[in-house]
Each structure stands twice: as C-alpha cells, then as structure tokens.
Design a protein around this motif. Structure first.
Motif, PDB file in Angstrom:
ATOM      1  N   GLY A 154      34.099 -17.220   3.107  1.00  0.00           N
ATOM      2  CA  GLY A 154      32.862 -17.818   2.638  1.00  0.00           C
ATOM      3  C   GLY A 154      31.752 -16.790   2.659  1.00  0.00           C
ATOM      4  O   GLY A 154      31.994 -15.601   2.921  1.00  0.00           O
ATOM      5  N   PRO A 155      30.528 -17.211   2.396  1.00  0.00           N
ATOM      6  CA  PRO A 155      29.400 -16.286   2.513  1.00  0.00           C
ATOM      7  C   PRO A 155      29.175 -15.938   3.980  1.00  0.00           C
ATOM      8  O   PRO A 155      29.765 -16.551   4.870  1.00  0.00           O
TER       9      PRO A 155
ATOM     10  N   VAL B 259      40.091 -13.992  14.460  1.00  0.00           N
ATOM     11  CA  VAL B 259      39.214 -12.837  14.304  1.00  0.00           C
ATOM     12  C   VAL B 259      38.311 -13.064  13.097  1.00  0.00           C
ATOM     13  O   VAL B 259      38.678 -13.755  12.145  1.00  0.00           O
ATOM     14  N   PHE B 260      37.125 -12.478  13.159  1.00  0.00           N
ATOM     15  CA  PHE B 260      36.163 -12.579  12.069  1.00  0.00           C
ATOM     16  C   PHE B 260      35.887 -11.185  11.509  1.00  0.00           C
ATOM     17  O   PHE B 260      35.738 -10.223  12.260  1.00  0.00           O
ATOM     18  N   VAL B 261      35.821 -11.105  10.192  1.00  0.00           N
ATOM     19  CA  VAL B 261      35.433  -9.878   9.499  1.00  0.00           C
ATOM     20  C   VAL B 261      34.156 -10.227   8.742  1.00  0.00           C
ATOM     21  O   VAL B 261      34.176 -11.022   7.802  1.00  0.00           O
ATOM     22  N   ILE B 262      33.036  -9.644   9.167  1.00  0.00           N
ATOM     23  CA  ILE B 262      31.720 -10.104   8.733  1.00  0.00           C
ATOM     24  C   ILE B 262      31.009  -9.051   7.890  1.00  0.00           C
ATOM     25  O   ILE B 262      30.866  -7.896   8.308  1.00  0.00           O
TER      26      ILE B 262
ATOM     27  N   LEU C 282      35.196 -13.371   6.594  1.00  0.00           N
ATOM     28  CA  LEU C 282      36.550 -13.904   6.695  1.00  0.00           C
ATOM     29  C   LEU C 282      36.806 -14.338   8.127  1.00  0.00           C
ATOM     30  O   LEU C 282      36.394 -13.661   9.070  1.00  0.00           O
ATOM     31  N   ALA C 283      37.478 -15.465   8.290  1.00  0.00           N
ATOM     32  CA  ALA C 283      37.991 -15.894   9.589  1.00  0.00           C
ATOM     33  C   ALA C 283      39.504 -15.947   9.454  1.00  0.00           C
ATOM     34  O   ALA C 283      40.026 -16.609   8.552  1.00  0.00           O
TER      35      ALA C 283
ATOM     36  N   ASN D  67      30.154 -21.589   8.164  1.00  0.00           N
ATOM     37  CA  ASN D  67      30.123 -22.299   9.442  1.00  0.00           C
ATOM     38  C   ASN D  67      31.210 -21.711  10.348  1.00  0.00           C
ATOM     39  O   ASN D  67      32.355 -22.146  10.342  1.00  0.00           O
ATOM     40  N   TYR D  68      30.833 -20.711  11.136  1.00  0.00           N
ATOM     41  CA  TYR D  68      31.798 -19.996  11.974  1.00  0.00           C
ATOM     42  C   TYR D  68      32.405 -20.896  13.044  1.00  0.00           C
ATOM     43  O   TYR D  68      33.590 -20.789  13.358  1.00  0.00           O
ATOM     44  N   SER D  69      31.606 -21.752  13.623  1.00  0.00           N
ATOM     45  CA  SER D  69      32.101 -22.621  14.682  1.00  0.00           C
ATOM     46  C   SER D  69      33.198 -23.548  14.167  1.00  0.00           C
ATOM     47  O   SER D  69      34.240 -23.722  14.799  1.00  0.00           O
ATOM     48  N   ARG D  70      32.965 -24.131  13.012  1.00  0.00           N
ATOM     49  CA  ARG D  70      33.965 -25.027  12.435  1.00  0.00           C
ATOM     50  C   ARG D  70      35.228 -24.260  12.060  1.00  0.00           C
ATOM     51  O   ARG D  70      36.348 -24.700  12.348  1.00  0.00           O
TER      52      ARG D  70
END
Length: 232
Positions: free
Chosen positions: A210-211, A175-178, A192-193, A215-218
């Motif tokens: 990170g900011p 999950v991502f928190v953007i 956050l990932a 790099n979300y894919s990585r």
C-alpha cells in the motif's frame, strides 16, 4: 533522543495520518487526544521531529505528515490485533478444510486484500497470486494514473518479486519495507508488509502492499496470524 512522550506522539501522528490522509496539526491533536500537553508544547515537539527527519511539512501553513523514519519507528512497536485475528482465524480454518489448495490460495489473497484494504500477494516459486489492485487506486497517493500504472506494472516484474522474497527472514515474523527502503524507485512512496507462508508441500511469501500511510497495525496483526496458522 526519543523520549516516551515523543514516542507516544509519533504513534498518534501516524495513526491520525493513516486514518485521514491529511496533515496533522498540533491544535488538532490537543483537542482530539488526552495528551495533557498544551498546543505550544506539542508544536515544539513536532518541530523537533521535523528536524530529526520524522515529520515533513508539505505547506508552510499546513500541519505535519509522517516520513519514512516515523513509520519505521512506529512499526517497531506494533502489537497484534487479537480481535481482528480471531475473525480472520475462523474464516481461514473453514476455507482450509473445505477448499482445494489452488482455490484456497486465491481465497487467502482475496480475503487479505479485503481485510487490509491494500493489495495482497502470495508468491510461490513459479506462481504468483494477486488481489486488491483496485484498493491501491482508491488512495489519493495513486490518483496520478502514470504513477499508479508504474506501481501496478512492477507487480508483474520478476526482479521485484525476487526482491520481495529476499526481504523475508527465515524465521516466523512480519517484516516491513518502507518507502525508499524499497530497491525500486517507483516503489519509494509504497510500503510492503511481508511474512512466510508455509504449506505441507511448499513455502511461499505472503504480503500486502500500500502507500506509506498504509494501516501497519492491521497488516501486522493479520499477516502474523495467517503466517503462524499456516505452519500447523
């Protein structure tokens, strides 16, 4: 409405901005990518994305930058990076078989920080492992020392750690928190990932920070694979 053409352009703009950290211009995209579109058409689509809240314009004469909505749209369509996963897999297998549990956990976050170029964290009840804080300081987004200190200090706050843990669903996924999806104001320029990390004796939360132009894919590919592997 997001058409396939617009969706493709969102992904390209995010990738370009993640790579360079510089505002993206329509002419730049037409020259670099095989879009089969004129610069004017791309410029019009980008103007629509500004109105929709996907892109921002930092300066009048500059290109556009992705906003949180663009990153959110981007991460919903991510797929695994198989090549990178294979590389990570080999290292994890060797380390898990040869290291004591405590050393293994420290090595996991160290390698996660190295491969993602972000800050990495592994949270268990009563225990937190960090690595890669220096990675954050290399980003222009954290060149302001006051801002950087606030973000780093948050990593030591129990409230933030509890918030991070609460974001991870009880199922196997990343999950991502953007941006302003984060509950803390000082984290609104961060992402956050996160995923579950299972050991034979306990369950934890593994993640990278990170900011917003991380790099979300990585991050997705590595976390998804480590999380899946940790269950076996």
């Amino acid at each position: 409405m997001i058409t396939p053409r617009t969706a493709a352009l969102i992904r390209i703009i995010v990738d370009e901005y993640v790579s360079t950290g510089l505002p993206v211009a329509s002419k730049q995209l037409v020259e670099k990518y095989d879009l089969h579109l004129s610069s004017a058409t791309v410029r019009n689509i980008m103007a629509e994305l500004v109105e929709m809240g996907f892109l921002g314009q930092p300066h009048t004469s500059a290109g556009r930058i992705p906003l949180a909505a663009a990153y959110r749209y981007y991460v919903e369509s991510l797929v695994e990076d198989e090549v990178l996963q294979d590389e990570i897999m080999e290292r994890i297998i060797r380390e898990r078989e040869t290291q004591a549990e405590e050393d293994y956990f420290r090595e996991i976050v160290r390698r996660l920080a190295f491969f993602t170029s972000e800050a990495a964290l592994l949270i268990f009840p009563g225990k937190v492992y960090f690595s890669g804080i220096a990675n954050l300081l290399q980003y222009p987004e954290f060149s302001d020392s006051v801002k950087a200190r606030k973000v780093i200090r948050l990593l030591e706050e129990p409230e933030l750690l509890e918030h991070i843990i609460s974001q991870v669903p009880p199922r196997e996924q990343v999950v991502f928190v953007i941006g302003d999806e984060n509950a803390f104001d000082d984290m609104h320029e961060c992402s956050l990932a996160l995923t579950q990390f299972q050991t034979p004796s306990q369950q934890g939360t593994l993640g990278v920070m990170g900011p917003m132009r991380m790099n979300y894919s990585r991050a997705f590919g590595i976390l998804d694979h480590i999380s899946h592997f940790s269950r076996y």
